[in-house]
Design an enzyme around this catalytic site. Sequence first.
Site, short mmCIF file in Angstrom:
data_model
loop_
_atom_site.label_atom_id
_atom_site.label_comp_id
_atom_site.label_asym_id
_atom_site.label_seq_id
_atom_site.Cartn_x
_atom_site.Cartn_y
_atom_site.Cartn_z
CB VAL A 160 58.27 -13.31 24.53
CG1 VAL A 160 56.78 -13.42 24.27
CG2 VAL A 160 58.57 -12.06 25.35
CB THR A 185 57.14 -5.28 22.27
OG1 THR A 185 56.79 -6.07 23.40
CG2 THR A 185 56.81 -3.83 22.57
CD GLU A 234 53.59 -12.50 27.78
OE1 GLU A 234 52.92 -13.30 27.11
OE2 GLU A 234 53.38 -12.29 29.00
NE ARG A 242 56.41 -9.47 37.18
CZ ARG A 242 55.93 -9.71 38.40
NH1 ARG A 242 56.22 -8.90 39.38
NH2 ARG A 242 55.18 -10.77 38.65
CE LYS A 289 55.42 -4.99 26.06
NZ LYS A 289 55.77 -6.04 26.96
CB ALA A 349 64.49 5.35 45.24
N GLY A 350 66.34 3.70 43.19
CA GLY A 350 67.60 2.98 42.95
C GLY A 350 68.48 3.69 41.93
CB CYS A 394 60.96 -4.65 28.36
SG CYS A 394 60.74 -6.32 27.80
C1 UDX Z 1 59.26 -5.21 32.37
C2 UDX Z 1 57.75 -5.14 32.67
O1 UDX Z 1 57.55 -5.20 34.08
C3 UDX Z 1 57.01 -6.28 31.96
O2 UDX Z 1 55.61 -6.14 32.16
C4 UDX Z 1 57.32 -6.22 30.47
O3 UDX Z 1 56.72 -7.30 29.80
C5 UDX Z 1 58.83 -6.27 30.23
O4 UDX Z 1 59.47 -5.21 30.97
P1 UDX Z 1 61.32 -6.68 33.24
O5 UDX Z 1 62.14 -5.85 32.33
O6 UDX Z 1 61.51 -8.15 33.25
O7 UDX Z 1 59.76 -6.43 32.94
O8 UDX Z 1 61.60 -6.18 34.73
P2 UDX Z 1 60.87 -5.34 35.88
O9 UDX Z 1 60.70 -6.20 37.05
O10 UDX Z 1 59.69 -4.62 35.38
O11 UDX Z 1 62.03 -4.28 36.22
C6 UDX Z 1 62.54 -3.40 35.22
C7 UDX Z 1 63.63 -2.54 35.79
O12 UDX Z 1 63.10 -1.57 36.68
C8 UDX Z 1 64.71 -3.29 36.55
O13 UDX Z 1 65.96 -2.76 36.21
C9 UDX Z 1 64.39 -3.01 38.00
O14 UDX Z 1 65.52 -3.06 38.83
C10 UDX Z 1 63.82 -1.58 37.91
N1 UDX Z 1 62.90 -1.24 38.98
C11 UDX Z 1 61.71 -1.87 39.12
C12 UDX Z 1 63.24 -0.20 39.86
O15 UDX Z 1 64.31 0.42 39.76
N2 UDX Z 1 62.35 0.16 40.84
C13 UDX Z 1 61.15 -0.47 40.97
O16 UDX Z 1 60.39 -0.08 41.89
C14 UDX Z 1 60.82 -1.52 40.09
#
Ligand code: UDX
Length: 435
Positions: free
Chosen positions: A11, A121, A154, A157, A207, A255-256, A263
Amino acid sequence: MNIAVIGAGYVGATTSVSFALRGHTVFAIDHDKEKIGKLKQASLPFYEEEIDGLVKKLAGNGKLSFTTQLDECIDKCSILFITVGTPSLMGGQADLSFVEEVARNIGNLMNEYRVIVLKSTVPVGTNAKIKKLIINELTKRNLKIPFDLISNPEFLREGKALYDALHPDRIVIGCETQKAQKMMKELYGHAKSKILFTSPIDAEMIKYASNAFLAAKISFINELARFCEKIGANVTEVAKGMGMDSRIGAQFLQAGIGYGGSCFPKDISALLALASENGIPLNILQAVLQVNQTQPEWFLEKVKKTLGTLSGKRIAILGLTFKPRTDDIREAPSLKIIDYLLQNNAYITAYDPKGTEHVKKIYPSITYTSNPLDALKKADAVLLITEWEEIIDMDWKAALNTVSAPFVFDGRNALDASVMKQLGYHYEGIGMPEF
Ligand code: UDX
């Protein structure tokens, strides 16, 4: 403006670059001499494609500099950002010791009015605690210097950090005085994003609530995927239909095998711990966590069922990072998956474009390859764990000649099921009828 950004992690480094790009003069500060030494050489402590080259350029034109010395910057910077880490403690609470250390240093060194911006955070209520801590330090020096402590969470991503820092959906500013509000407007004024001025405690809650809600969307669709699969529905189609309702929205319904990263897991544990300390159980969030923790195992049970056993099987893992375009493996589902496979006596060959070196430190004995096709050599099954483009776009036709058996388990629903079937694979995704 002259700005100090204290804490040069993900960050902090991104915030520094984004303010320097907007024309401010930024001093990025960290107590870690090695980190600062590397940053001075334009070497980032993490992988983030967009930022790499910019650090060198901004340092070159004097807009961005790196130092371990807050005392040398504090008098020339009107705004001090706190961007240090808040890792999880054993009970899930956020560890505030770095934030407290910075606050003490500021209280020790500050000589006139400053706007101090808490971007790390932190648990709801931290702003008030840190404010007291700074006042205490000033009192020790027999000083009564006014300051404003702002909460400005913040939302960036990983993988899209700079874009998000420059073009945030919204800017949340928890602030108590007109004077500080004016300075923050000046700082962020040029951004086209909406600015919400609110109280510090509400900014802190926004947040956590945002991350918790996004995680809830993911766990909701993941749990529904289990059900869809059981009754023959396709969760991707279901999510598409749901997402067309603007009240629901299409994002975060992919889905996954579950969310990971630095975070969501940390913030959800911190919010649950805080709620429990306050005697308010957050039942929905507890379920979000539970679904996420069990999703990799649910996926592997499917693999086990199809293959009959995992023991002695050669499993190819494609993707190790918690998501594409990062080298971050923190709380990555891949780690749980490797653990489970090893416990079941499977042989693993893994490929990832950026995360291999980090995973190697935890699992030195598994085989790693430098391209996806090599990982598939003689594989009894392929598990797609992270949807990197080069994995999705690899030559799946050629791969058929490499694998020992054509089983593909897609943990991200990233491949086209019908194409894979046409090629001759036994393909299983998440929450879809079997192909
Ligand atoms: C997240 C928040 O989006 C961001 O706003 C915050 O500041 C920090 O945490 P980040 O951890 O970088 O960001 O990744 P993000 O793109 O949000 O994905 C988080 C996780 O969720 C990943 O493991 C991703 O694979 C998973 N995910 C995301 C899913 O499984 N399905 C989705 O539809 C979206």
